[in-house]
Write a protein that holds these residues in place. Structure first.
Motif, PDB file in Angstrom:
ATOM      1  N   ILE A  16     -20.639  -5.876  30.838  1.00 26.11           N
ATOM      2  CA  ILE A  16     -21.346  -5.441  32.046  1.00 26.11           C
ATOM      3  C   ILE A  16     -20.588  -4.298  32.717  1.00 26.11           C
ATOM      4  CG2 ILE A  16     -22.026  -6.146  34.375  1.00 26.11           C
ATOM      5  CD1 ILE A  16     -22.615  -8.929  33.191  1.00 26.11           C
ATOM      6  N   GLY A  17     -19.269  -4.421  32.787  1.00 23.19           N
ATOM      7  CA  GLY A  17     -18.461  -3.360  33.381  1.00 23.19           C
ATOM      8  C   GLY A  17     -18.531  -2.068  32.588  1.00 23.19           C
ATOM      9  N   ALA A  18     -18.473  -2.172  31.265  1.00 19.66           N
ATOM     10  CA  ALA A  18     -18.547  -0.967  30.431  1.00 19.66           C
ATOM     11  C   ALA A  18     -19.911  -0.299  30.560  1.00 19.66           C
ATOM     12  CB  ALA A  18     -18.264  -1.320  28.979  1.00 19.66           C
ATOM     13  N   ALA A  19     -20.958  -1.093  30.623  1.00 12.76           N
ATOM     14  CA  ALA A  19     -22.299  -0.523  30.805  1.00 12.76           C
ATOM     15  C   ALA A  19     -22.406   0.166  32.161  1.00 12.76           C
ATOM     16  CB  ALA A  19     -23.357  -1.613  30.676  1.00 12.76           C
ATOM     17  N   GLY A  20     -21.811  -0.424  33.179  1.00  7.71           N
ATOM     18  CA  GLY A  20     -21.832   0.197  34.505  1.00  7.71           C
ATOM     19  C   GLY A  20     -21.079   1.508  34.542  1.00  7.71           C
ATOM     20  N   VAL A  21     -19.951   1.575  33.850  1.00  9.87           N
ATOM     21  CA  VAL A  21     -19.178   2.823  33.810  1.00  9.87           C
ATOM     22  C   VAL A  21     -19.961   3.911  33.086  1.00  9.87           C
ATOM     23  CG1 VAL A  21     -17.124   3.898  32.804  1.00  9.87           C
ATOM     24  CG2 VAL A  21     -16.915   1.750  34.031  1.00  9.87           C
ATOM     25  N   LEU A  22     -20.634   3.542  32.014  1.00  9.76           N
ATOM     26  CA  LEU A  22     -21.340   4.546  31.220  1.00  9.76           C
ATOM     27  C   LEU A  22     -22.676   4.968  31.822  1.00  9.76           C
ATOM     28  CD1 LEU A  22     -20.653   3.128  27.660  1.00  9.76           C
ATOM     29  CD2 LEU A  22     -19.567   5.091  28.765  1.00  9.76           C
ATOM     30  N   LEU A  23     -23.323   4.092  32.581  1.00  6.43           N
ATOM     31  CA  LEU A  23     -24.679   4.381  33.041  1.00  6.43           C
ATOM     32  C   LEU A  23     -24.780   4.822  34.494  1.00  6.43           C
ATOM     33  CD1 LEU A  23     -26.563   1.423  31.326  1.00  6.43           C
ATOM     34  CD2 LEU A  23     -26.377   3.797  30.561  1.00  6.43           C
ATOM     35  N   ARG A  24     -23.825   4.489  35.319  1.00 13.21           N
ATOM     36  CA  ARG A  24     -23.927   4.791  36.748  1.00 13.21           C
ATOM     37  C   ARG A  24     -23.328   6.141  37.078  1.00 13.21           C
ATOM     38  NH1 ARG A  24     -27.152   1.701  39.870  1.00 13.21           N
ATOM     39  NH2 ARG A  24     -27.132  -0.431  39.172  1.00 13.21           N
ATOM     40  N   ARG A  25     -23.804   6.753  38.161  1.00 12.06           N
ATOM     41  CA  ARG A  25     -23.314   8.059  38.588  1.00 12.06           C
ATOM     42  C   ARG A  25     -22.552   7.982  39.910  1.00 12.06           C
ATOM     43  NH1 ARG A  25     -22.690  10.096  34.435  1.00 12.06           N
ATOM     44  NH2 ARG A  25     -22.157  11.986  35.514  1.00 12.06           N
ATOM     45  N   ASN A  26     -22.652   6.885  40.630  1.00 14.23           N
ATOM     46  CA  ASN A  26     -21.963   6.736  41.905  1.00 14.23           C
ATOM     47  C   ASN A  26     -20.505   6.354  41.637  1.00 14.23           C
ATOM     48  OD1 ASN A  26     -21.093   6.138  44.461  1.00 14.23           O
ATOM     49  ND2 ASN A  26     -22.887   4.921  44.992  1.00 14.23           N
ATOM     50  N   ALA A  27     -19.578   7.061  42.260  1.00 10.22           N
ATOM     51  CA  ALA A  27     -18.155   6.846  41.987  1.00 10.22           C
ATOM     52  C   ALA A  27     -17.690   5.462  42.428  1.00 10.22           C
ATOM     53  CB  ALA A  27     -17.326   7.921  42.680  1.00 10.22           C
ATOM     54  N   ILE A  28     -18.222   4.949  43.510  1.00 12.17           N
ATOM     55  CA  ILE A  28     -17.802   3.628  43.987  1.00 12.17           C
ATOM     56  C   ILE A  28     -18.279   2.545  43.023  1.00 12.17           C
ATOM     57  CG2 ILE A  28     -18.052   1.959  45.858  1.00 12.17           C
ATOM     58  CD1 ILE A  28     -18.161   4.331  47.776  1.00 12.17           C
ATOM     59  N   VAL A  29     -19.485   2.676  42.517  1.00 16.78           N
ATOM     60  CA  VAL A  29     -20.004   1.697  41.556  1.00 16.78           C
ATOM     61  C   VAL A  29     -19.217   1.771  40.247  1.00 16.78           C
ATOM     62  CG1 VAL A  29     -22.030   1.011  40.227  1.00 16.78           C
ATOM     63  CG2 VAL A  29     -22.281   1.692  42.606  1.00 16.78           C
ATOM     64  N   VAL A  30     -18.895   2.974  39.805  1.00 19.22           N
ATOM     65  CA  VAL A  30     -18.088   3.137  38.594  1.00 19.22           C
ATOM     66  C   VAL A  30     -16.716   2.506  38.798  1.00 19.22           C
ATOM     67  CG1 VAL A  30     -16.938   4.842  37.124  1.00 19.22           C
ATOM     68  CG2 VAL A  30     -19.308   5.177  37.789  1.00 19.22           C
ATOM     69  N   PHE A  31     -16.150   2.704  39.969  1.00 20.48           N
ATOM     70  CA  PHE A  31     -14.844   2.134  40.287  1.00 20.48           C
ATOM     71  C   PHE A  31     -14.900   0.600  40.283  1.00 20.48           C
ATOM     72  CE2 PHE A  31     -11.315   1.366  43.335  1.00 20.48           C
ATOM     73  CZ  PHE A  31     -10.315   1.927  42.570  1.00 20.48           C
ATOM     74  N   MET A  32     -15.962   0.035  40.842  1.00 25.45           N
ATOM     75  CA  MET A  32     -16.108  -1.425  40.833  1.00 25.45           C
ATOM     76  C   MET A  32     -16.295  -1.947  39.413  1.00 25.45           C
ATOM     77  SD  MET A  32     -18.254  -2.433  44.286  1.00 25.45           S
ATOM     78  CE  MET A  32     -19.769  -2.207  43.468  1.00 25.45           C
ATOM     79  N   CYS A  33     -16.987  -1.201  38.576  1.00 27.04           N
ATOM     80  CA  CYS A  33     -17.172  -1.628  37.186  1.00 27.04           C
ATOM     81  C   CYS A  33     -15.856  -1.580  36.416  1.00 27.04           C
ATOM     82  CB  CYS A  33     -18.228  -0.759  36.516  1.00 27.04           C
ATOM     83  SG  CYS A  33     -19.893  -1.078  37.127  1.00 27.04           S
ATOM     84  N   ILE A  34     -15.012  -0.609  36.713  1.00 25.14           N
ATOM     85  CA  ILE A  34     -13.692  -0.565  36.082  1.00 25.14           C
ATOM     86  C   ILE A  34     -12.871  -1.779  36.506  1.00 25.14           C
ATOM     87  CG2 ILE A  34     -11.504   0.700  36.053  1.00 25.14           C
ATOM     88  CD1 ILE A  34     -13.176   3.272  36.151  1.00 25.14           C
ATOM     89  N   GLU A  35     -12.951  -2.138  37.765  1.00 23.60           N
ATOM     90  CA  GLU A  35     -12.238  -3.328  38.239  1.00 23.60           C
ATOM     91  C   GLU A  35     -12.805  -4.598  37.595  1.00 23.60           C
ATOM     92  OE1 GLU A  35      -9.505  -3.508  40.135  1.00 23.60           O
ATOM     93  OE2 GLU A  35      -9.474  -1.326  40.096  1.00 23.60           O
ATOM     94  N   LEU A  36     -14.105  -4.632  37.369  1.00 23.94           N
ATOM     95  CA  LEU A  36     -14.717  -5.776  36.690  1.00 23.94           C
ATOM     96  C   LEU A  36     -14.199  -5.893  35.261  1.00 23.94           C
ATOM     97  CD1 LEU A  36     -16.854  -8.041  36.928  1.00 23.94           C
ATOM     98  CD2 LEU A  36     -18.501  -6.413  36.022  1.00 23.94           C
ATOM     99  N   MET A  37     -14.064  -4.764  34.591  1.00 26.71           N
ATOM    100  CA  MET A  37     -13.510  -4.775  33.238  1.00 26.71           C
ATOM    101  C   MET A  37     -12.057  -5.250  33.245  1.00 26.71           C
ATOM    102  SD  MET A  37     -15.147  -1.185  31.937  1.00 26.71           S
ATOM    103  CE  MET A  37     -14.094  -1.034  30.532  1.00 26.71           C
ATOM    104  N   LEU A  38     -11.305  -4.824  34.232  1.00 27.17           N
ATOM    105  CA  LEU A  38      -9.908  -5.244  34.340  1.00 27.17           C
ATOM    106  C   LEU A  38      -9.805  -6.748  34.583  1.00 27.17           C
ATOM    107  CD1 LEU A  38      -7.077  -4.020  34.321  1.00 27.17           C
ATOM    108  CD2 LEU A  38      -7.269  -3.761  36.776  1.00 27.17           C
ATOM    109  N   ASN A  39     -10.673  -7.283  35.419  1.00 24.88           N
ATOM    110  CA  ASN A  39     -10.670  -8.726  35.664  1.00 24.88           C
ATOM    111  C   ASN A  39     -11.125  -9.511  34.439  1.00 24.88           C
ATOM    112  OD1 ASN A  39      -9.654  -8.691  38.270  1.00 24.88           O
ATOM    113  ND2 ASN A  39     -11.668  -8.304  39.144  1.00 24.88           N
ATOM    114  N   ALA A  40     -12.007  -8.942  33.641  1.00 23.00           N
ATOM    115  CA  ALA A  40     -12.423  -9.605  32.402  1.00 23.00           C
ATOM    116  C   ALA A  40     -11.251  -9.715  31.434  1.00 23.00           C
ATOM    117  CB  ALA A  40     -13.575  -8.837  31.762  1.00 23.00           C
ATOM    118  N   VAL A  41     -10.460  -8.671  31.353  1.00 21.64           N
ATOM    119  CA  VAL A  41      -9.278  -8.710  30.489  1.00 21.64           C
ATOM    120  C   VAL A  41      -8.268  -9.724  31.024  1.00 21.64           C
ATOM    121  CG1 VAL A  41      -7.337  -7.346  29.639  1.00 21.64           C
ATOM    122  CG2 VAL A  41      -9.629  -6.375  29.657  1.00 21.64           C
ATOM    123  N   ASN A  42      -8.113  -9.791  32.336  1.00 17.32           N
ATOM    124  CA  ASN A  42      -7.214 -10.791  32.925  1.00 17.32           C
ATOM    125  C   ASN A  42      -7.676 -12.206  32.600  1.00 17.32           C
ATOM    126  OD1 ASN A  42      -5.385  -9.039  34.032  1.00 17.32           O
ATOM    127  ND2 ASN A  42      -6.397  -8.966  36.020  1.00 17.32           N
TER     128      ASN A  42
END
Length: 99
Positions: A16-42
């Motif tokens: 979900i985070g990777a899809a958000g990073v690739l598909l969204r254009r808003n920087a805040i949403v992209v930033f939240m998706c990166i954090e979601l990916m980081l939490n998934a790895v954790n």
């Protein structure tokens, strides 16, 4: 609960985070998706640490969260700078700061 369920949840959150990073254009949403990916790895680190009965994954996840907190501060400062300069948080406007 079965550890495989946690790993499945981790993979789902990362997807979900990777899809958000690739598909969204808003920087805040992209930033939240990166954090979601980081939490998934954790979550995967903690799951593997629990499966193998050691604390290495939990310690690594803790240090990752500490670094992520610093990343949030720097990332939001950059996003605020872009917003103040362009009145938009679109990722497309980020390359305009070099002029």
């Amino acid at each position: 609960m079965n550890p495989a369920n946690y790993l499945f949840l981790s993979a789902l959150l990362f997807t979900i985070g990777a899809a958000g990073v690739l598909l969204r254009r808003n920087a805040i949403v992209v930033f939240m998706c990166i954090e979601l990916m980081l939490n998934a790895v954790n979550l995967a680190f903690v799951t593997f640490a629990r499966m193998h009965a050691n604390l290495d994954g939990q310690v690594f996840a803790f240090f990752t969260m500490v670094v992520a907190a610093a990343e949030v501060v720097v990332g939001l400062a950059i996003i605020m700078t872009i917003f103040r300069a362009r009145r938009s948080t679109s990722v497309d406007d980020a390359n305009l700061l070099k002029f």
